[in-house]
Scaffold this motif. Structure first.
Motif, mmCIF file in Angstrom:
data_model
loop_
_atom_site.group_PDB
_atom_site.id
_atom_site.type_symbol
_atom_site.label_atom_id
_atom_site.label_comp_id
_atom_site.label_asym_id
_atom_site.label_seq_id
_atom_site.Cartn_x
_atom_site.Cartn_y
_atom_site.Cartn_z
ATOM 1 N N LEU A 28 91.133 14.659 28.836
ATOM 2 C CA LEU A 28 90.381 14.653 27.586
ATOM 3 C C LEU A 28 89.428 13.460 27.644
ATOM 4 C CD1 LEU A 28 93.321 15.260 25.091
ATOM 5 C CD2 LEU A 28 91.425 16.850 25.445
ATOM 6 N N TYR A 29 88.391 13.500 26.812
ATOM 7 C CA TYR A 29 87.532 12.335 26.647
ATOM 8 C C TYR A 29 87.647 11.929 25.192
ATOM 9 C CZ TYR A 29 83.787 8.980 27.187
ATOM 10 O OH TYR A 29 83.074 7.805 27.246
ATOM 11 N N THR A 30 88.327 10.807 24.945
ATOM 12 C CA THR A 30 88.701 10.423 23.590
ATOM 13 C C THR A 30 88.249 9.004 23.295
ATOM 14 O OG1 THR A 30 90.631 11.886 23.721
ATOM 15 C CG2 THR A 30 90.635 10.224 21.980
ATOM 16 N N VAL A 31 87.705 8.818 22.096
ATOM 17 C CA VAL A 31 87.273 7.497 21.643
ATOM 18 C C VAL A 31 87.895 7.218 20.282
ATOM 19 C CG1 VAL A 31 85.104 7.539 22.925
ATOM 20 C CG2 VAL A 31 85.178 8.460 20.589
ATOM 21 N N ALA A 32 87.912 5.943 19.907
ATOM 22 C CA ALA A 32 88.367 5.531 18.578
ATOM 23 C C ALA A 32 87.163 4.992 17.821
ATOM 24 C CB ALA A 32 89.454 4.479 18.679
ATOM 25 N N ILE A 33 86.897 5.583 16.655
ATOM 26 C CA ILE A 33 85.690 5.227 15.897
ATOM 27 C C ILE A 33 86.010 5.128 14.406
ATOM 28 C CG2 ILE A 33 84.055 6.263 17.510
ATOM 29 C CD1 ILE A 33 84.001 8.727 15.656
ATOM 30 N N ASP A 34 85.149 4.413 13.681
ATOM 31 C CA ASP A 34 85.213 4.401 12.224
ATOM 32 C C ASP A 34 84.648 5.717 11.691
ATOM 33 O OD1 ASP A 34 86.240 1.804 12.158
ATOM 34 O OD2 ASP A 34 84.230 0.924 12.211
ATOM 35 N N GLU A 35 85.039 6.056 10.478
ATOM 36 C CA GLU A 35 84.533 7.261 9.798
ATOM 37 C C GLU A 35 84.666 8.493 10.678
ATOM 38 O OE1 GLU A 35 81.092 6.692 7.033
ATOM 39 O OE2 GLU A 35 80.747 4.930 8.306
ATOM 40 N N ARG A 36 85.830 8.628 11.273
ATOM 41 C CA ARG A 36 86.086 9.727 12.214
ATOM 42 C C ARG A 36 85.820 11.097 11.589
ATOM 43 N NH1 ARG A 36 91.307 11.054 14.090
ATOM 44 N NH2 ARG A 36 91.947 10.936 11.905
ATOM 45 N N GLU A 37 86.297 11.315 10.358
ATOM 46 C CA GLU A 37 86.133 12.634 9.738
ATOM 47 C C GLU A 37 84.661 12.974 9.501
ATOM 48 O OE1 GLU A 37 88.589 10.608 9.073
ATOM 49 O OE2 GLU A 37 90.284 11.882 9.607
ATOM 50 N N ARG A 38 83.872 11.966 9.087
ATOM 51 C CA ARG A 38 82.450 12.217 8.859
ATOM 52 C C ARG A 38 81.736 12.578 10.156
ATOM 53 N NH1 ARG A 38 77.893 9.671 9.542
ATOM 54 N NH2 ARG A 38 78.882 7.715 10.198
ATOM 55 N N VAL A 39 82.060 11.855 11.227
ATOM 56 C CA VAL A 39 81.460 12.147 12.526
ATOM 57 C C VAL A 39 81.898 13.528 13.001
ATOM 58 C CG1 VAL A 39 81.359 11.450 14.948
ATOM 59 C CG2 VAL A 39 81.241 9.720 13.141
ATOM 60 N N CYS A 83 75.983 14.163 23.351
ATOM 61 C CA CYS A 83 75.642 12.762 23.161
ATOM 62 C C CYS A 83 74.658 12.566 22.009
ATOM 63 C CB CYS A 83 75.054 12.185 24.444
ATOM 64 S SG CYS A 83 76.221 12.084 25.826
ATOM 65 N N SER A 84 73.638 13.407 21.945
ATOM 66 C CA SER A 84 72.631 13.277 20.887
ATOM 67 C C SER A 84 73.248 13.517 19.512
ATOM 68 C CB SER A 84 71.479 14.262 21.139
ATOM 69 O OG SER A 84 70.802 13.941 22.329
ATOM 70 N N ALA A 85 74.128 14.517 19.427
ATOM 71 C CA ALA A 85 74.781 14.790 18.143
ATOM 72 C C ALA A 85 75.691 13.648 17.743
ATOM 73 C CB ALA A 85 75.566 16.098 18.237
ATOM 74 N N PHE A 86 76.388 13.068 18.696
ATOM 75 C CA PHE A 86 77.273 11.941 18.407
ATOM 76 C C PHE A 86 76.446 10.736 17.943
ATOM 77 C CE2 PHE A 86 79.752 8.182 19.344
ATOM 78 C CZ PHE A 86 81.013 8.518 18.937
ATOM 79 N N GLU A 87 75.372 10.446 18.668
ATOM 80 C CA GLU A 87 74.516 9.306 18.292
ATOM 81 C C GLU A 87 73.925 9.499 16.892
ATOM 82 O OE1 GLU A 87 73.069 8.206 22.844
ATOM 83 O OE2 GLU A 87 71.975 9.682 21.642
ATOM 84 N N ALA A 88 73.510 10.726 16.595
ATOM 85 C CA ALA A 88 72.958 11.010 15.265
ATOM 86 C C ALA A 88 74.019 10.864 14.187
ATOM 87 C CB ALA A 88 72.371 12.422 15.239
ATOM 88 N N ALA A 89 75.250 11.275 14.494
ATOM 89 C CA ALA A 89 76.343 11.166 13.528
ATOM 90 C C ALA A 89 76.658 9.704 13.223
ATOM 91 C CB ALA A 89 77.591 11.873 14.053
ATOM 92 N N ILE A 90 76.651 8.871 14.248
ATOM 93 C CA ILE A 90 76.931 7.454 14.059
ATOM 94 C C ILE A 90 75.839 6.790 13.214
ATOM 95 C CG2 ILE A 90 77.091 5.230 15.247
ATOM 96 C CD1 ILE A 90 79.633 6.856 15.505
ATOM 97 N N ALA A 91 74.587 7.207 13.474
ATOM 98 C CA ALA A 91 73.451 6.599 12.781
ATOM 99 C C ALA A 91 73.297 7.077 11.337
ATOM 100 C CB ALA A 91 72.176 6.885 13.553
ATOM 101 N N ALA A 92 73.866 8.250 11.036
ATOM 102 C CA ALA A 92 73.677 8.838 9.703
ATOM 103 C C ALA A 92 74.295 7.983 8.596
ATOM 104 C CB ALA A 92 74.278 10.240 9.679
#
Length: 376
Positions: free
Chosen positions: A293-304, A367-376
């Motif tokens: 798997l490719y797994t990360v730990a992030i803030d606002e996980r549900e929103r992302v 990657c682009s969707a993830f970056e956009a989600a973080i920036a939103a």
């Protein structure tokens, strides 16, 4: 949709191996040895040679691959087996099925794997209480990253315990250039269809370095019978993996190196574009993930997560509800004071698509969707 992203892509993989698998199925139907056919020995030898282990024993599931070594080593009632709290429930279930007691250990948030300092504390607690005998550590290679078996070997050697790997997600991983399967005395892996190396149903294998242990495991998987399979010489189970599933694994090994190379390339892109937005991730020196798997730990996980879903990028949370010691079946085993890191990370982990058939365009979309989600 042709460009739809699959979280796991077993269909594309099947297209690579289908013709040869069907030919093998036909051969098995011709010779009729559906159980214990020549395909079993073939697969066992192939996998042992690939990882550099002395032996490989095919079994019916990844859970059986954990239970059976405990039975073979006489680990049961009155014994403590130390496992990380962040893992699939099969790790704890296997210990309980063997009659032993799982002792939950916190994780290192930089690797998601078992925390060495907390392991030492839990062993000391068990020894001071005097009710259980420390017998084994099952290190889980979570999300594909091998645990630090160099350090773990020192801990288990000091206490006279068995060191065992739960490598259900890490086949194809390496530590110091050695493959998962040959990093500790006993390694259990799973061939569930979505694993890095999967079959067409349930299946698993045990890698080991002790010839006598391998003999006992082969006895246990056939109801504990002797070489003639008539007399029971120990307690055993039906732990066999059938000939057809072994044939599937053998054929999938033909494409496995290519898939692994592609996953490593994808992970390098994810590392460059996604990791900077997540918690620090510090694998042990010399460690290479198997990328189950490719797994990360992030803030606002549900929103992302919701942003990715809306963008057509599948994601998942392994394991997001709660660590094992907070689940109903295991709550009575929860350590006093809880396990801080395991409890925290379950609210923040997010897994992204990872398989050998993602196109460059799909990787860029993730990657682009993830970056956009973080920036939103």
């Amino acid at each position: 949709m042709a460009d739809a992203i699959a979280f796991f892509d077993v269909k594309s993989q099947l297209a690579q191996v289908r013709e040869r698998v069907e030919a093998r199925f036909s051969a098995i139907m011709d010779h009729g040895a559906f159980i214990n056919g020549p395909e079993v020995d073939e697969m066992e030898r192939l996998l042992a040679d690939f990882v550099g282990a002395r032996d490989c024993v095919a079994v019916g599931s990844g859970t059986q691959a954990i239970v059976m070594p405990l039975l073979a080593e006489g680990i049961g009632p009155g014994d403590a087996v130390f496992i990380p709290a962040l893992t699939y429930n099969a790790t704890a279930n296997a210990v309980l099925l063997a009659g032993a007691m799982p002792v939950f250990v916190d994780i290192d948030p930089a690797t998601f794997n078992i925390d060495l300092a907390d392991l030492e504390r839990r062993i000391a607690d068990v020894l001071s209480q005097g009710r259980l005998q420390p017998r084994a550590v099952i290190a889980v290679d979570l999300y594909g990253l091998p645990a630090d078996y160099r350090a773990l070997a020192g801990v288990t050697a000091r206490h006279g315990m068995l060191l065992m790997a739960d490598a259900a997600q890490s086949f194809g991983g390496q530590l110091d250039g050695r493959w998962v399967g040959a990093l500790c005395p006993v390694t259990a892996t799973s061939f569930y269809p979505t694993k890095s190396l999967g079959c067409f149903g349930d299946g698993g294998a045990i890698f080991c370095e002790d010839a006598d242990l391998a003999d006992r495991l082969r006895s246990i998987r056939w109801h504990g019978t002797g070489a003639d399979r008539k007399e029971s010489i120990r307690v055993g189970i039906n732990g066999r993996l059938d000939s057809m599933q072994c044939a599937v694994v053998t054929e999938k090994m033909r494409v496995f190196p290519r898939e692994l190379e592609r996953k490593r390339a994808i992970a390098a892109i994810y590392d460059a574009r996604i990791r900077p937005h997540a918690d620090p991730y510090r694998p042990p020196q010399g460690a290479q993930s198997g990328h189950g798997l490719y797994t990360v730990a992030i803030d606002e996980r549900e929103r992302v997560f919701e942003h990715l879903k809306a963008a057509g990028v599948p994601a998942a949370m392994h394991y997001y509800l709660q660590p094992l010691h907070r689940m109903e079946a295991f709550r009575h085993l929860a350590p006093e004071g809880g396990l801080e890191q395991a409890e925290r990370v379950t609210t923040r982990i997010l897994s992204l698509p990872m398989h050998g058939y993602l196109t460059d365009a799909q990787v860029d979309k993730v990657c682009s969707a993830f970056e956009a989600a973080i920036a939103a």
